[in-house]
Write a protein that holds these residues in place. Structure first.
Motif, PDB file in Angstrom:
ATOM      1  N   UNK A  56      -2.918  -4.730   0.541  1.00  0.00           N
ATOM      2  CA  UNK A  56      -3.335  -3.858  -0.614  1.00  0.00           C
ATOM      3  C   UNK A  56      -2.745  -2.749  -0.739  1.00  0.00           C
ATOM      4  N   UNK A  57      -1.800  -2.362   0.143  1.00  0.00           N
ATOM      5  CA  UNK A  57      -1.306  -1.335  -0.281  1.00  0.00           C
ATOM      6  C   UNK A  57      -0.613  -1.899  -2.071  1.00  0.00           C
ATOM      7  N   UNK A  58       0.005  -2.584  -2.583  1.00  0.00           N
ATOM      8  CA  UNK A  58      -0.333  -2.941  -3.878  1.00  0.00           C
ATOM      9  C   UNK A  58      -0.580  -3.849  -4.814  1.00  0.00           C
ATOM     10  N   UNK A  59      -2.365  -2.851  -4.493  1.00  0.00           N
ATOM     11  CA  UNK A  59      -3.126  -3.193  -4.909  1.00  0.00           C
ATOM     12  C   UNK A  59      -3.663  -1.800  -5.495  1.00  0.00           C
ATOM     13  N   UNK A  60      -3.968  -0.652  -5.925  1.00  0.00           N
ATOM     14  CA  UNK A  60      -4.568   0.383  -5.719  1.00  0.00           C
ATOM     15  C   UNK A  60      -6.077   0.462  -5.701  1.00  0.00           C
ATOM     16  N   UNK A  61      -6.963  -0.701  -6.211  1.00  0.00           N
ATOM     17  CA  UNK A  61      -8.031  -1.283  -5.756  1.00  0.00           C
ATOM     18  C   UNK A  61      -8.467  -0.747  -4.241  1.00  0.00           C
ATOM     19  N   UNK A  62      -6.959  -1.364  -3.793  1.00  0.00           N
ATOM     20  CA  UNK A  62      -7.961  -2.184  -2.412  1.00  0.00           C
ATOM     21  C   UNK A  62      -7.723  -0.405  -1.136  1.00  0.00           C
ATOM     22  N   UNK A  63      -9.049  -0.344  -1.031  1.00  0.00           N
ATOM     23  CA  UNK A  63      -9.002   0.846   0.219  1.00  0.00           C
ATOM     24  C   UNK A  63      -9.087   0.877   1.676  1.00  0.00           C
ATOM     25  N   UNK A  64      -9.137  -0.592   1.645  1.00  0.00           N
ATOM     26  CA  UNK A  64      -9.255  -1.184   3.723  1.00  0.00           C
ATOM     27  C   UNK A  64      -8.855  -3.004   3.295  1.00  0.00           C
ATOM     28  N   UNK A  65      -8.828  -3.032   4.411  1.00  0.00           N
ATOM     29  CA  UNK A  65      -8.778  -5.045   4.516  1.00  0.00           C
ATOM     30  C   UNK A  65      -9.293  -4.872   6.433  1.00  0.00           C
ATOM     31  N   UNK A  66      -9.730  -6.226   5.717  1.00  0.00           N
ATOM     32  CA  UNK A  66     -10.131  -6.963   7.241  1.00  0.00           C
ATOM     33  C   UNK A  66      -9.512  -7.810   7.349  1.00  0.00           C
ATOM     34  N   UNK A  98      -7.753   0.951   7.349  1.00  0.00           N
ATOM     35  CA  UNK A  98      -7.856   1.491   5.793  1.00  0.00           C
ATOM     36  C   UNK A  98      -5.659   1.537   5.981  1.00  0.00           C
ATOM     37  N   UNK A  99      -6.709   1.600   4.730  1.00  0.00           N
ATOM     38  CA  UNK A  99      -5.125   1.862   3.545  1.00  0.00           C
ATOM     39  C   UNK A  99      -4.031   2.906   3.578  1.00  0.00           C
ATOM     40  N   UNK A 100      -4.826   4.163   3.972  1.00  0.00           N
ATOM     41  CA  UNK A 100      -4.596   5.171   4.525  1.00  0.00           C
ATOM     42  C   UNK A 100      -3.187   5.458   5.570  1.00  0.00           C
ATOM     43  N   UNK A 101      -3.613   4.291   6.243  1.00  0.00           N
ATOM     44  CA  UNK A 101      -3.008   4.449   7.985  1.00  0.00           C
ATOM     45  C   UNK A 101      -1.830   3.684   8.040  1.00  0.00           C
ATOM     46  N   UNK A 102      -1.161   3.009   6.918  1.00  0.00           N
ATOM     47  CA  UNK A 102       0.025   2.548   7.183  1.00  0.00           C
ATOM     48  C   UNK A 102       1.204   2.662   5.664  1.00  0.00           C
ATOM     49  N   UNK A 103       2.193   2.982   5.542  1.00  0.00           N
ATOM     50  CA  UNK A 103       2.688   3.526   5.464  1.00  0.00           C
ATOM     51  C   UNK A 103       3.164   2.637   3.444  1.00  0.00           C
ATOM     52  N   UNK A 104       3.199   3.607   3.138  1.00  0.00           N
ATOM     53  CA  UNK A 104       3.487   2.798   1.191  1.00  0.00           C
ATOM     54  C   UNK A 104       5.191   2.817   1.330  1.00  0.00           C
ATOM     55  N   UNK A 105       6.050   2.470   2.181  1.00  0.00           N
ATOM     56  CA  UNK A 105       7.475   1.995   1.815  1.00  0.00           C
ATOM     57  C   UNK A 105       7.552   0.510   2.686  1.00  0.00           C
ATOM     58  N   UNK A 106       6.466   0.092   3.082  1.00  0.00           N
ATOM     59  CA  UNK A 106       6.219  -1.644   3.280  1.00  0.00           C
ATOM     60  C   UNK A 106       6.031  -2.380   1.901  1.00  0.00           C
ATOM     61  N   UNK A 107       5.852  -2.168   0.856  1.00  0.00           N
ATOM     62  CA  UNK A 107       6.093  -1.779  -0.600  1.00  0.00           C
ATOM     63  C   UNK A 107       7.545  -1.863  -1.268  1.00  0.00           C
TER      64      UNK A 107
END
Length: 143
Positions: A56-66, A98-107
């Motif tokens: 989800x983090x590597x896709x700017x169009x992704x805002x959340x995931x199930x 939500x995407x915003x809950x995860x650190x971009x450092x994962x990418x």
């Protein structure tokens, strides 16, 4: 020389501690028994919840995931629970995040990509990355 090495050791441990704190925030904010319907971007099989977050983090169009635990299955969404006209439903066995809950450092290097909404940041060799049209969009274009 030992003093210089000690400095870098402190920097590495501090970075790991900060990443761990951020990962904890991601896991702490998982919504168990929830699934966002009606805003599916793509699905990915055989990944962990952490892999799902990274996808989800590597896709700017992704805002959340199930994420479906029993099936080891990930659904990426182009909306989040507040921007969506769809429902965040109660569904056993699912996890919503939500995407915003995860650190971009994962990418890794993709933490500050210049990719557009229809692209995905992909890491390459030698510390480089590039933006490519996301697979789910390629499938739509080729139909």
């Amino acid at each position: 020389m030992a003093r210089f090495s000690g400095y870098w050791l402190v920097v590495v441990f501090y970075s790991l501690a900060m990443a761990s704190k951020s990962l904890k925030e991601g896991y702490d904010n998982l919504q168990w028994g929830k699934r966002l319907l009606g805003s599916l971007l793509t699905t990915i099989a055989q990944v962990s919840p952490l892999d799902c977050a990274e996808e989800c983090l590597v896709r700017p169009g992704c805002l959340s995931f199930n994420y479906r635990r029993a099936a080891i299955f990930c659904e990426l969404n182009y909306e989040n629970d507040s921007s969506s006209d769809t429902n965040l439903t109660e569904e056993n066995g699912w996890i919503f995040s939500l995407r915003e809950n995860w650190p971009m450092e994962l990418t890794g290097l993709c933490k500050e990509p210049t990719c557009s909404l229809n692209e995905k940041c992909e890491r390459k060799a030698f510390g480089e990355f590039n933006c490519t049209i996301a697979r789910e969009l390629m499938n739509l274009i080729n139909k």
